[in-house]
Design an enzyme around this catalytic site. Sequence first.
Site, PDB file in Angstrom:
ATOM      1  CB  SER A 126     -13.197 -51.891  65.437  1.00  0.00           C
ATOM      2  OG  SER A 126     -14.263 -52.768  65.599  1.00  0.00           O
ATOM      3  CG  HIS A 147     -10.475 -49.127  62.630  1.00  0.00           C
ATOM      4  ND1 HIS A 147     -10.489 -48.337  63.745  1.00  0.00           N
ATOM      5  CD2 HIS A 147     -11.649 -49.803  62.652  1.00  0.00           C
ATOM      6  CE1 HIS A 147     -11.622 -48.527  64.405  1.00  0.00           C
ATOM      7  NE2 HIS A 147     -12.336 -49.411  63.761  1.00  0.00           N
ATOM      8  CD  GLU A 159      -7.749 -45.703  64.507  1.00  0.00           C
ATOM      9  OE1 GLU A 159      -7.772 -44.874  65.430  1.00  0.00           O
ATOM     10  OE2 GLU A 159      -8.145 -46.879  64.643  1.00  0.00           O
ATOM     11  CG  ASN A 197     -12.393 -47.718  69.254  1.00  0.00           C
ATOM     12  OD1 ASN A 197     -13.144 -46.746  69.365  1.00  0.00           O
ATOM     13  ND2 ASN A 197     -12.618 -48.693  68.395  1.00  0.00           N
TER      14      ASN A 197
HETATM   15  P1  NAI Z   1     -22.146 -56.640  59.655  1.00  0.00           P
HETATM   16  O1  NAI Z   1     -22.726 -57.679  60.539  1.00  0.00           O
HETATM   17  O2  NAI Z   1     -23.004 -55.504  59.223  1.00  0.00           O
HETATM   18  O3  NAI Z   1     -21.574 -57.364  58.332  1.00  0.00           O
HETATM   19  C1  NAI Z   1     -20.796 -58.510  58.359  1.00  0.00           C
HETATM   20  C2  NAI Z   1     -20.991 -59.256  57.043  1.00  0.00           C
HETATM   21  O4  NAI Z   1     -20.020 -60.280  56.941  1.00  0.00           O
HETATM   22  C3  NAI Z   1     -22.349 -59.929  56.914  1.00  0.00           C
HETATM   23  O5  NAI Z   1     -22.935 -59.539  55.692  1.00  0.00           O
HETATM   24  C4  NAI Z   1     -22.013 -61.435  56.934  1.00  0.00           C
HETATM   25  O6  NAI Z   1     -22.895 -62.199  56.122  1.00  0.00           O
HETATM   26  C5  NAI Z   1     -20.612 -61.423  56.368  1.00  0.00           C
HETATM   27  N1  NAI Z   1     -19.801 -62.586  56.707  1.00  0.00           N
HETATM   28  C6  NAI Z   1     -19.706 -63.224  57.896  1.00  0.00           C
HETATM   29  N2  NAI Z   1     -18.782 -64.205  57.804  1.00  0.00           N
HETATM   30  C7  NAI Z   1     -18.290 -64.192  56.550  1.00  0.00           C
HETATM   31  C8  NAI Z   1     -17.297 -64.943  55.853  1.00  0.00           C
HETATM   32  N3  NAI Z   1     -16.651 -65.925  56.458  1.00  0.00           N
HETATM   33  N4  NAI Z   1     -17.025 -64.620  54.589  1.00  0.00           N
HETATM   34  C9  NAI Z   1     -17.681 -63.635  53.964  1.00  0.00           C
HETATM   35  N5  NAI Z   1     -18.630 -62.887  54.561  1.00  0.00           N
HETATM   36  C10 NAI Z   1     -18.914 -63.161  55.843  1.00  0.00           C
HETATM   37  O7  NAI Z   1     -20.830 -56.135  60.391  1.00  0.00           O
HETATM   38  P2  NAI Z   1     -20.120 -54.679  60.333  1.00  0.00           P
HETATM   39  O8  NAI Z   1     -20.684 -53.817  61.376  1.00  0.00           O
HETATM   40  O9  NAI Z   1     -20.102 -54.197  58.936  1.00  0.00           O
HETATM   41  O10 NAI Z   1     -18.632 -55.044  60.815  1.00  0.00           O
HETATM   42  C11 NAI Z   1     -17.735 -55.731  59.994  1.00  0.00           C
HETATM   43  C12 NAI Z   1     -16.334 -55.556  60.518  1.00  0.00           C
HETATM   44  O11 NAI Z   1     -15.999 -54.185  60.582  1.00  0.00           O
HETATM   45  C13 NAI Z   1     -16.085 -56.108  61.910  1.00  0.00           C
HETATM   46  O12 NAI Z   1     -14.783 -56.618  61.974  1.00  0.00           O
HETATM   47  C14 NAI Z   1     -16.212 -54.885  62.784  1.00  0.00           C
HETATM   48  O13 NAI Z   1     -15.496 -55.003  63.993  1.00  0.00           O
HETATM   49  C15 NAI Z   1     -15.587 -53.839  61.892  1.00  0.00           C
HETATM   50  N6  NAI Z   1     -15.984 -52.443  62.143  1.00  0.00           N
HETATM   51  C16 NAI Z   1     -17.288 -52.135  62.399  1.00  0.00           C
HETATM   52  C17 NAI Z   1     -17.653 -50.813  62.617  1.00  0.00           C
HETATM   53  C18 NAI Z   1     -19.074 -50.436  62.877  1.00  0.00           C
HETATM   54  O14 NAI Z   1     -19.309 -49.313  63.331  1.00  0.00           O
HETATM   55  N7  NAI Z   1     -20.060 -51.296  62.597  1.00  0.00           N
HETATM   56  C19 NAI Z   1     -16.648 -49.726  62.585  1.00  0.00           C
HETATM   57  C20 NAI Z   1     -15.335 -50.162  62.215  1.00  0.00           C
HETATM   58  C21 NAI Z   1     -15.026 -51.489  62.041  1.00  0.00           C
END
Ligand code: NAI
Length: 510
Positions: A126, A147, A159, A197
Amino acid sequence: MTDNMAIARDRAVAVVGTGTMGQGIAQVALVAGHPVRLHDAGPGRARQAADALAGRLGRLVEKGRMTPEERDAAVARLQVADDLSGLADAALVIEAVVEALPVKRELFAELEKTVADDCLLATNTSSLSVTAVAGGLRLPGRFVGLHFFNPAPLLPLVEVVSGFATDETAATRAYDTVAAWGKTPVRCADTPGFIVNRIARPFYAEALRLYEERAADPATIDAVLRESGGFRMGPFELTDLIGQDVNEAVTRSVWESFHHDPKFTPSLAQRRLVESGRLGRKTGRGWYAYDEGAQRPVVPTEAPAPAPDKVTVHGGLGHAEPLVPMIEAAGIKVRRHRRGHHIALPGGGHLTLADGEAVFEYDGEEIVYFDLAHDYTTATRIALATAPTTSPETLQEAVGLFQALGKEVTVIGDVPGMIVARTVAMLVDLAVDAVDRGVASADDIDTAMRLGVNYPAGPFEWAARLGYETVSDLLGSLHTRYPTGRYAPCLGVVRREYEERAAMKDQESR
Ligand code: NAI
């Protein structure tokens, strides 16, 4: 018509990183009929995610949104991959791992060794640059940003972000695929904050700024934006829900990415809130208190005042013109006068739609400003601004007039542009600038703002109703009064104002 390039339903979609977003995205792909592979670096996390997903599909069955057979088939299509080699047959990989550039880059470098050359690669980042994430790839042309918004199964907007190296075919394939999943994709270029954003920043920033200028308290600003502006939630209650730290981080990231452009300057008040740990609902306190028994501050609302028996409407009221038949319907006699843009009250005061100037500047004139409403017929609250020199009689007449139309009335401080008008003018400014810089089309921006953040109207719909002259005047006046560059109308707003005027002349001459 071009052929639909959506990835076939029988082709596997892989999701890497199975936290909040990964699980949501996997659910969308699974329900759409794809075989789905889940991978996560955390031990056991992909398995947990698969179980959680199966549970969620079970609840869809309970709610009657899916048959048990469909659920069983979906669960059978779901596979956990312990390492990246288990994703080899994927036609699309969507990455949703931690928001860290080196982690994402390393992951895609590894993935590229495993997947086929025609596999579409996507990041759900994001705030990082899609171009930067793709920077180390052998074939960066097949790389896009997808996105999704949280919760991905519920929110329709996606997006589709093209980086510098993204092929048109890759972006189209990604677009068609998420559209086939029932989502509403919009196309955008790889610029800070993408569409939502970036363009949503003033919704938070102007409210914070108004609070800092002591124009009104958070509860009042929220109420005016909701009940007059037509926004689903006010910025203070919304950022308490999002988390002040999360919202501020996005603001700072966009501001820094734009090299400290004053249009995006973060708020000191929000900084203090974050520093003090008042992060919103999740910590029990943000702008509001959330502990048990906590009550929302009461929004100051004017006591009933008698309605004037007559008014004179001078000139056209523009977007506020629907007030005229409402005033007549309330039994108040309306006389019309050709010149001007205001409502004259019987005592001699003038009611004027917020135009970016302040009341105190009208030395010797009795001026009451009223704020912009999304729709004057449905707005339930109207904000008024007065100066200390405004007589109580004039204010009473103004209050009584709006109350006679069924509105609650709130008086705020004498700040240029008031609350809704200032916010909307800035949203239009950023949206126009984004179109002119090739970030996205006007239609896609309107769609993104309506679906991504629930705005009652997209910035271009607002602009069409107000006219660019109004927007340009508002911003120009604000810019004169706050000469930091924040409110300077972008060139595109001024150009559209000229085009609008030329079109009007053209029409008149026919
Ligand atoms: P989260 O912390 O809930 O999940 C991230 C996951 O990735 C975890 O399960 C972790 O173990 C895993 N992980 C970390 N490094 C890894 C690797 N090298 N290989 C495989 N798995 C790995 O995070 P969330 O909130 O789901 O965000 C994920 C992405 O989505 C980020 O880039 C964030 O910016 C983006 N995003 C988040 C939103 C939100 O509202 N939470 C909305 C839109 C995008």
